[in-house]
Design an enzyme around this catalytic site. Sequence first.
Site, mmCIF file in Angstrom:
data_model
loop_
_atom_site.group_PDB
_atom_site.id
_atom_site.type_symbol
_atom_site.label_atom_id
_atom_site.label_comp_id
_atom_site.label_asym_id
_atom_site.label_seq_id
_atom_site.Cartn_x
_atom_site.Cartn_y
_atom_site.Cartn_z
ATOM 1 C CG ASN A 73 12.679 -6.047 31.507
ATOM 2 O OD1 ASN A 73 13.538 -6.745 30.945
ATOM 3 N ND2 ASN A 73 12.605 -5.944 32.826
ATOM 4 N NE ARG A 74 13.139 -2.206 23.503
ATOM 5 C CZ ARG A 74 14.439 -2.373 23.708
ATOM 6 N NH1 ARG A 74 14.945 -2.259 24.927
ATOM 7 N NH2 ARG A 74 15.258 -2.647 22.711
ATOM 8 C CG LEU A 75 8.038 -2.804 31.280
ATOM 9 C CD1 LEU A 75 7.910 -3.539 32.611
ATOM 10 C CD2 LEU A 75 6.687 -2.792 30.553
#
Length: 209
Positions: free
Chosen positions: A186-188
């Site tokens: 999630n692009r985290l």
Amino acid sequence: MRKQYRADGLAEEELAGTPVEQFARWFGQAATEAHLFEPNAMVVSTADAEGRPSSRTVLLKQFDEQGFVFYTNYDSRKARDLARNPYVSLLFPWHPMARQVIVRGVARRTGRDETAAYFRTRPHGSQLGAWASAQSSVVASRADLDTAYADLAARYPEGEQVPVPPHWGGFRVAPESVEFWQGRENRLHDRLRYMAEPDGSWRVERLSP
């Protein structure tokens, strides 16, 4: 063109005591576990006296607690930039592992003895190439470059010692910060950065992705 990154992350308690130790750990994994092609390839970014940036891929040849070393022609664009503005960024883009390492620091020339010692380890053809190419300058044709190399090959045949070019040598980048980037879902992403302290120790901080 979007890919979900790995679930495994990077936690503060997993980090080595110094960024060079952590780099050695990740570099070893990139070379021996992931079998990446030329894991020592890095993007070297410099800026000239007016702040105009330029980047190129260069091979890392050595690293230790004093810094990260690469070699180049001292008349090249990167070397001319560093002569006027010694601040540099090194980026190791280990995409198959969803990892990056970003080094920011100050570049200084290596000593001539160190340069000569490394030059002697280079293949004979690479030693000749250091003489044949006036790196970053305009050349009329490929034929001119090949002719220059052929002339040098005739002058210094295989087995004969090639002198170290006076215009060629190393730079050692003393790190001021080293960021370890691990892709996450999630692009985290995990971004942990070592920051140099005045007393020689390192502070670790987490950056938002």
